[in-house]
Each structure stands twice: as structure tokens, then as C-alpha cells.
Design a protein around this motif. Structure first.
Motif, short mmCIF file in Angstrom:
data_model
loop_
_atom_site.label_atom_id
_atom_site.label_comp_id
_atom_site.label_asym_id
_atom_site.label_seq_id
_atom_site.Cartn_x
_atom_site.Cartn_y
_atom_site.Cartn_z
N LYS A 41 0.84 -1.21 0.00
CA LYS A 41 0.00 0.00 0.00
C LYS A 41 0.87 1.25 0.00
CE LYS A 41 -4.01 2.00 2.27
NZ LYS A 41 -5.00 1.84 3.36
N GLN A 42 1.88 1.28 0.85
CA GLN A 42 2.78 2.44 0.91
C GLN A 42 3.50 2.63 -0.42
OE1 GLN A 42 5.69 2.21 4.04
NE2 GLN A 42 6.46 4.26 3.63
N LEU A 43 4.00 1.55 -1.00
CA LEU A 43 4.71 1.64 -2.28
C LEU A 43 3.80 2.16 -3.38
CD1 LEU A 43 7.10 0.97 -4.22
CD2 LEU A 43 6.04 -1.29 -4.50
N VAL A 44 2.65 1.57 -3.54
CA VAL A 44 1.76 1.92 -4.66
C VAL A 44 1.22 3.34 -4.52
CG1 VAL A 44 -0.38 1.32 -5.85
CG2 VAL A 44 1.23 -0.47 -5.20
N TYR A 45 0.88 3.75 -3.30
CA TYR A 45 0.39 5.12 -3.12
C TYR A 45 1.49 6.16 -3.33
CZ TYR A 45 -4.47 4.35 -1.83
OH TYR A 45 -5.82 4.05 -1.86
N SER A 46 2.75 5.74 -3.29
CA SER A 46 3.84 6.70 -3.52
C SER A 46 4.09 6.94 -5.01
CB SER A 46 5.13 6.18 -2.87
OG SER A 46 5.69 5.11 -3.62
N LEU A 47 3.46 6.14 -5.87
CA LEU A 47 3.70 6.24 -7.31
C LEU A 47 2.83 7.31 -7.97
CD1 LEU A 47 3.75 2.42 -8.13
CD2 LEU A 47 5.71 3.94 -7.71
N PRO A 48 3.34 7.96 -9.00
CA PRO A 48 2.50 8.89 -9.76
C PRO A 48 1.36 8.12 -10.43
CG PRO A 48 4.83 9.08 -10.39
CD PRO A 48 4.71 7.89 -9.49
N GLU A 49 0.24 8.78 -10.58
CA GLU A 49 -0.98 8.16 -11.14
C GLU A 49 -0.72 7.49 -12.49
OE1 GLU A 49 -5.26 7.50 -11.58
OE2 GLU A 49 -4.24 8.29 -9.84
N ASP A 50 0.02 8.15 -13.38
CA ASP A 50 0.21 7.59 -14.73
C ASP A 50 0.97 6.26 -14.72
OD1 ASP A 50 2.46 9.25 -13.97
OD2 ASP A 50 3.19 9.06 -16.02
N VAL A 51 1.80 6.03 -13.72
CA VAL A 51 2.56 4.78 -13.62
C VAL A 51 1.63 3.59 -13.37
CG1 VAL A 51 4.33 3.55 -12.27
CG2 VAL A 51 4.67 5.95 -12.89
N LEU A 52 0.51 3.84 -12.73
CA LEU A 52 -0.43 2.77 -12.39
C LEU A 52 -1.05 2.12 -13.62
CD1 LEU A 52 -2.25 4.47 -9.39
CD2 LEU A 52 -0.32 2.88 -9.31
N TYR A 53 -0.98 2.81 -14.77
CA TYR A 53 -1.58 2.32 -16.02
C TYR A 53 -0.54 1.81 -17.01
CZ TYR A 53 -5.42 4.96 -14.06
OH TYR A 53 -6.38 5.43 -13.20
N HIS A 54 0.73 1.99 -16.67
CA HIS A 54 1.82 1.60 -17.56
C HIS A 54 1.90 0.08 -17.71
CE1 HIS A 54 5.72 1.62 -19.49
NE2 HIS A 54 6.13 0.74 -18.60
N ALA A 57 5.33 -4.12 -21.38
CA ALA A 57 5.40 -4.78 -22.69
C ALA A 57 3.97 -5.04 -23.15
CB ALA A 57 6.18 -6.09 -22.59
N PRO A 58 3.77 -5.20 -24.46
CA PRO A 58 2.42 -5.51 -24.94
C PRO A 58 1.87 -6.78 -24.29
CG PRO A 58 3.88 -4.97 -26.77
CD PRO A 58 4.74 -5.09 -25.55
N GLY A 59 0.62 -6.72 -23.89
CA GLY A 59 -0.04 -7.86 -23.28
C GLY A 59 0.22 -8.04 -21.80
N LYS A 60 1.09 -7.21 -21.22
CA LYS A 60 1.36 -7.29 -19.78
C LYS A 60 0.35 -6.45 -19.03
CE LYS A 60 4.81 -10.03 -20.13
NZ LYS A 60 4.70 -11.39 -19.62
N TRP A 61 0.17 -6.78 -17.76
CA TRP A 61 -0.82 -6.08 -16.94
C TRP A 61 -0.28 -4.74 -16.44
CZ3 TRP A 61 -1.28 -11.00 -13.52
CH2 TRP A 61 -2.01 -11.98 -14.19
N SER A 62 -1.19 -3.82 -16.21
CA SER A 62 -0.85 -2.57 -15.54
C SER A 62 -0.66 -2.87 -14.06
CB SER A 62 -1.97 -1.55 -15.72
OG SER A 62 -3.12 -1.95 -14.98
N ILE A 63 -0.16 -1.90 -13.32
CA ILE A 63 0.00 -2.10 -11.87
C ILE A 63 -1.36 -2.31 -11.22
CG2 ILE A 63 0.67 -0.95 -9.72
CD1 ILE A 63 3.09 0.19 -11.23
N LYS A 64 -2.37 -1.57 -11.64
CA LYS A 64 -3.71 -1.77 -11.07
C LYS A 64 -4.21 -3.18 -11.36
CE LYS A 64 -5.83 2.78 -10.67
NZ LYS A 64 -7.01 3.57 -11.08
N GLU A 65 -4.02 -3.65 -12.57
CA GLU A 65 -4.44 -5.02 -12.91
C GLU A 65 -3.65 -6.05 -12.10
OE1 GLU A 65 -5.95 -4.68 -17.52
OE2 GLU A 65 -3.79 -4.66 -17.13
N THR A 66 -2.39 -5.78 -11.88
CA THR A 66 -1.56 -6.69 -11.07
C THR A 66 -2.09 -6.74 -9.65
OG1 THR A 66 0.38 -6.26 -12.46
CG2 THR A 66 0.78 -7.13 -10.24
#
Length: 179
Positions: A41-54, A57-66
Motif C-alpha cells: 500500500k505504501q509503495l503503490v500510493y507513492s507512485l505517480p498516477e500515470d505509472v499505475l496504467y503503464h 510490454a504488450p499484453g502485460k498487466w498494468s500495476i492496477k491489474e496486477t
């Protein structure tokens, strides 16, 4: 908190060692589950919003999907642990993780909503393992074929190690790449 010794070879499918080896052998798996949740939780909330959708590679999950995949996997493996602890004799079916990720629509959810579910599932998982009788941890259950048999204890370690595996991927593939 309860001590649950690590599983021994033969108590888990061979692939699971990649998760189990990420964990300490002190038997404090329930404490690690809580600490890992707090760390994630601490790690993910420290990330910029746009990183959560990155996607690295093609076909890989975003951080939110992970994150939602980790929640889904935990829910499924905790259910398996419950069935095995109650000495269920019927085999369980597997699940298609990619289909689950696709239909989760995780990228359309808020991070607060994802972590609300994550925390609820984690609390339920810890409560489940904390409330089982001691003799339940040695019970072996049957997954999709005997290659997926596991003890209840092994499933607790699977859940915690699987989470760490995905957090390591996030750190290596998303954060180290300068995203």
C-alpha cells in the motif's frame, strides 16, 4: 500472532517454490501477510498516477491489474485452504488469470477502491488461517490434478509469496525502468 511453520517439499506443487523461497522461515506468515500489505500500500500510493496504467510490454498487466490479480489469487487460494482444512475430497478447478484480469476492469477503478477490497480480503485471509485448528495445516487437498496438490500450510505461504513475486516484478519492470 500464530506460528505456522513453512511447508516442506511434497506439500506444494513444484512451481510454488518460486513463491515460498521469497519468505522468511520464521513461521510468522500471518505477520508477514499484514506487513506485506502495508508495504504494498505504501509503495503503490507513492507512485505517480500515470505509472499505475503503464505496461512494460504488450499484453502485460498494468500495476492496477496486477494488484487486482493478487487480490483474486489470494481470494481463490484462501478458499482452497478453507476447503482443504475442512477435508474436502473433491478436486478444485483452476482459473484463467488472464481472463480474470481482463474482466476485472481494474484500470477503471480508483486506487482507494482497490485497496479497500485488498484490505478486506487480507483481513479475511489472516482471520481464516488464525482460526484453523492446528491439525488442519497438514491436510492435503487436490487442485486441478495431483500436480497441484497442496497442504493448507503451503497455501498460506503461496498467498504471501505470490504477492511478493508480483511486487518484485513491479519494482524491477516498472520502477527500475525509469517509468
Amino acid at each position: 500472532m500464530r506460528i505456522i511453520p513453512p511447508p516442506q517439499p511434497g506439500e506444494y506443487p513444484p512451481y510454488t517454490i518460486m513463491y515460498i523461497k521469497l519468505l522468511p522461515t520464521d513461521g510468522l506468515i500471518l505477520k508477514h501477510l499484514q506487513d506485506n500489505f502495508d508495504m504494498v500500500k505504501q509503495l503503490v500510493y507513492s507512485l505517480p498516477e500515470d505509472v499505475l496504467y503503464h505496461r512494460y510490454a504488450p499484453g502485460k498487466w498494468s500495476i492496477k491489474e496486477t494488484l487486482v490479480h493478487v487480490i483474486d489469487d489470494e481470494r481463490i487460494f484462501a478458499y482452497r485452504a478453507l476447503r482443504f482444512a475442512r477435508n474436502e475430497k473433491n478436486n478444485l478447478i483452476g482459473f484463467d488469470q488472464d481472463s480474470y484480469a481482463l474482466y476485472s476492469e481494474a484500470d477503471s477503478r480508483s486506487l482507494d477502491n482497490i485497496f479497500e477490497e485488498y484490505e478486506a480480503v487480507r483481513r479475511a485471509t489472516i482471520a481464516l488461517f488464525n482460526g484453523l485448528p492446528d491439525n488442519a495445516f497438514d491436510r492435503m487437498g487436490h487442485g486441478t490434478g495431483t500436480a497441484n496438490d497442496a497442504t493448507v500450510r503451503a497455501l498460506a505461504y503461496h498467498i504471501a509469496g505470490h504477492e511478493l513475486h508480483h511486487i518484485n516484478i513491479i519494482k524491477e519492470k516498472y520502477l527500475q525502468a525509469g517509468v
